[in-house]
Design an enzyme around this catalytic site. Structure first.
Site, short mmCIF file in Angstrom:
data_model
loop_
_atom_site.label_atom_id
_atom_site.label_comp_id
_atom_site.label_asym_id
_atom_site.label_seq_id
_atom_site.Cartn_x
_atom_site.Cartn_y
_atom_site.Cartn_z
N HIS A 106 -56.27 -34.61 30.62
CA HIS A 106 -56.45 -33.57 31.64
C HIS A 106 -55.08 -33.24 32.22
O HIS A 106 -54.24 -34.11 32.43
CB HIS A 106 -57.38 -34.09 32.73
CG HIS A 106 -57.43 -33.20 33.93
ND1 HIS A 106 -57.72 -31.85 33.83
CD2 HIS A 106 -57.19 -33.44 35.25
CE1 HIS A 106 -57.69 -31.32 35.04
NE2 HIS A 106 -57.34 -32.25 35.91
N CYS A 126 -62.82 -32.16 37.24
CA CYS A 126 -61.84 -32.12 36.14
C CYS A 126 -62.27 -32.92 34.92
O CYS A 126 -61.68 -32.79 33.85
CB CYS A 126 -60.48 -32.60 36.63
SG CYS A 126 -59.83 -31.53 37.91
N ASN A 173 -53.28 -26.52 36.41
CA ASN A 173 -54.51 -27.30 36.33
C ASN A 173 -55.71 -26.35 36.37
O ASN A 173 -56.04 -25.79 37.42
CB ASN A 173 -54.56 -28.28 37.51
CG ASN A 173 -55.79 -29.17 37.49
OD1 ASN A 173 -56.72 -28.94 36.72
ND2 ASN A 173 -55.81 -30.17 38.35
O1 UT7 Z 1 -57.10 -32.54 38.76
C1 UT7 Z 1 -57.87 -33.21 39.70
C2 UT7 Z 1 -57.23 -34.42 40.25
N1 UT7 Z 1 -56.02 -34.08 40.94
C3 UT7 Z 1 -54.89 -34.71 40.66
O2 UT7 Z 1 -54.84 -35.53 39.77
C4 UT7 Z 1 -53.68 -34.42 41.55
C5 UT7 Z 1 -53.01 -35.70 41.95
N2 UT7 Z 1 -51.93 -35.51 42.88
C6 UT7 Z 1 -50.74 -34.92 42.56
O3 UT7 Z 1 -50.56 -34.42 41.46
C7 UT7 Z 1 -49.63 -34.94 43.56
O4 UT7 Z 1 -49.99 -35.83 44.61
C8 UT7 Z 1 -49.28 -33.56 44.20
C9 UT7 Z 1 -48.61 -32.69 43.14
C10 UT7 Z 1 -50.55 -32.89 44.68
C11 UT7 Z 1 -48.30 -33.73 45.34
O5 UT7 Z 1 -47.16 -34.43 44.92
P1 UT7 Z 1 -46.66 -35.72 45.72
O6 UT7 Z 1 -45.42 -36.13 45.08
O7 UT7 Z 1 -47.78 -36.72 45.74
O8 UT7 Z 1 -46.38 -35.14 47.14
P2 UT7 Z 1 -47.00 -35.57 48.56
O9 UT7 Z 1 -48.35 -34.96 48.72
O10 UT7 Z 1 -46.86 -37.05 48.76
O11 UT7 Z 1 -45.98 -34.85 49.51
C12 UT7 Z 1 -44.58 -35.19 49.53
C13 UT7 Z 1 -43.86 -34.18 50.39
C14 UT7 Z 1 -44.54 -33.93 51.72
O12 UT7 Z 1 -43.52 -33.69 52.68
P3 UT7 Z 1 -43.07 -34.86 53.68
O13 UT7 Z 1 -44.31 -35.25 54.42
O14 UT7 Z 1 -42.54 -35.94 52.80
O15 UT7 Z 1 -42.02 -34.17 54.51
C15 UT7 Z 1 -45.30 -32.66 51.50
O16 UT7 Z 1 -45.50 -31.92 52.68
O17 UT7 Z 1 -43.84 -32.91 49.71
C16 UT7 Z 1 -44.37 -31.91 50.58
N3 UT7 Z 1 -45.03 -30.91 49.77
C17 UT7 Z 1 -44.39 -29.84 49.27
N4 UT7 Z 1 -43.11 -29.41 49.38
C18 UT7 Z 1 -42.78 -28.29 48.76
C19 UT7 Z 1 -46.32 -30.88 49.36
N5 UT7 Z 1 -46.53 -29.78 48.60
C20 UT7 Z 1 -45.34 -29.13 48.54
C21 UT7 Z 1 -44.93 -27.94 47.93
N6 UT7 Z 1 -43.64 -27.56 48.05
N7 UT7 Z 1 -45.77 -27.18 47.18
#
Ligand code: UT7
Length: 348
Positions: free
Chosen positions: A261, A121, A291
């Site tokens: 980004h 990225c 993204n």
């Molecule tokens: O561009 C390159 C670099 N990449 C980035 O900068 C991305 C950085 N990370 C992020 O933007 C975020 O971490 C994400 C958008 C990928 C995820 O958001 P988050 O708030 O960090 O969610 P998480 O991974 O901590 O997951 C929280 C909960 C989990 O459920 P439990 O374990 O709390 O029950 C996930 O399973 O949200 C769940 N979850 C979803 N639920 C509904 C993860 N993805 C989804 C989804 N829909 N699409």
């Protein structure tokens, strides 16, 4: 005098163009494919829709070539005038040859130097920093930098944690000696390969070449530990942006635009807050494009071009796989309203 006895010249971005595929993948459609919802995606990422490149045999080069063709037409640049083409991509058409080689051929640029940069990225900022050196030393006069990614080629559309985030697109800029003293003043690039464990593609490279088992185990897709990457992204993007501001004696009130980004709206907001910038001075396209990896920053410049005025101070900042991160400080070198009105396929 620079390398090879050339006089140092200030490099400047003198044109920008973008390409986005027609197919729109909405949150509603994703909610029919995996266990997610428009509410979750909107609240956690800020994304409403993203573009997907459809069509057999079309890779990142297709989008990049469209963006480069548009750029050359818009800036009145003949293909023969381009000295060098750099493509930032994580989704090259092939392992080899480089996607840049293909784009140069598709656009008819002749036997110029062309190569790819892999910095995930942060690829666009890495590529701009290299292009700037070629122009500053006088070794090249016109360099095209294109960020292009067909993320849909490496996304597992059964994995809700990654498939909601990414989209396809390409954005290109022309870098040449500044017509008026405005231009690219400074770039910082950084990396930390230890970050690989949090964000990578498990198979398909020389360490684990593709075989039936890697395919069966779905190892050719993006693997991301979102929460870990999220923390690093906010810390490192803000850190590198502030480093470049300090070493160029810039205060927040002097910055007209932060061009971050586009990985997650919450990361963008947190970075802006740490820099002391209100959101009306931050470019945001994530809601409509998602993204697009190396394409996010040039697509932001393209989308906001009409608002850009000569002399506006911009900070570009990115964070991505590697880990890689970086920032550029530049001043805008032309009247974006005039250029954007004359030529502008715009989606907004
Ligand atoms: O561009 C390159 C670099 N990449 C980035 O900068 C991305 C950085 N990370 C992020 O933007 C975020 O971490 C994400 C958008 C990928 C995820 O958001 P988050 O708030 O960090 O969610 P998480 O991974 O901590 O997951 C929280 C909960 C989990 O459920 P439990 O374990 O709390 O029950 C996930 O399973 O949200 C769940 N979850 C979803 N639920 C509904 C993860 N993805 C989804 C989804 N829909 N699409």
């Amino acid at each position: 005098m620079g390398a090879n006895g050339h006089t140092e010249k200030r490099p400047a971005i003198t044109g920008v163009y973008g390409y986005l595929p027609d197919h729109v993948l909405t949150n509603a459609e994703l909610a029919r494919m995996v266990d997610t919802s428009d509410t979750w995606i909107t609240e956690r990422t800020g994304i409403k829709e993203r573009r997907i490149l459809k069509g057999e045999g079309l890779g990142a080069s297709h989008m990049a070539a469209e963006a480069v063709r548009g750029l050359l037409t818009k800036t009145g640049t003949a293909p023969a005038e381009v000295d060098l083409l750099i493509c930032a991509t994580t989704t090259p058409d092939f392992v080899f040859p480089s996607t840049a080689n293909l784009i140069a051929d598709m656009v008819g640029l002749g036997p110029i130097g062309s190569f790819d940069i892999q910095a995930a990225c942060s690829g666009f900022i890495y590529a701009v920093s290299i292009a700037s050196q070629f122009v500053a030393t006088g070794q090249c006069r016109k360099v095209v930098v294109v960020g292009a990614d067909k993320m849909s080629a490496i996304i597992d559309y059964t994995d809700r944690a990654t498939c909601v985030i990414f989209g396809d697109g390409a954005g290109a800029v022309l870098i040449e000696p500044s017509p008026n003293g405005e231009g690219i003043f400074d770039t910082v690039i950084r990396s930390d390969g230890a970050g690989m464990i949090h964000l990578h593609q498990k198979a398909g490279g020389s360490r684990l070449p593709p075989n039936a088992e890697t395919v069966a185990k779905r190892m050719h897709y993006v693997y991301q530990e979102g929460a870990a990457v999220y923390k690093f992204a906010i810390a490192k993007m803000a850190e590198v942006a502030s480093e470049i501001m300090v070493r160029n004696n810039l205060r927040a009130d002097m910055i007209r635009w932060l061009v971050p980004h586009q990985a997650n709206r919450r990361i963008i907001e947190a970075t802006a807050e740490k820099m002391g910038l209100p959101m009306d001075r931050v470019m945001v396209t994530i809601h409509k494009f998602g993204n697009t990896t190396a394409a996010t920053i040039p697509l932001c410049l393209w989308d906001y071009e009409r608002q850009l005025k000569t002399g506006d101070r911009l900070i570009l900042a990115a964070f991505g796989g590697g880990f890689t991160w970086g920032a550029s400080y530049l001043t805008w070198a032309y009247d974006g309203a005039a250029a954007g009105q004359k030529h502008g396929q715009r989606l907004s």
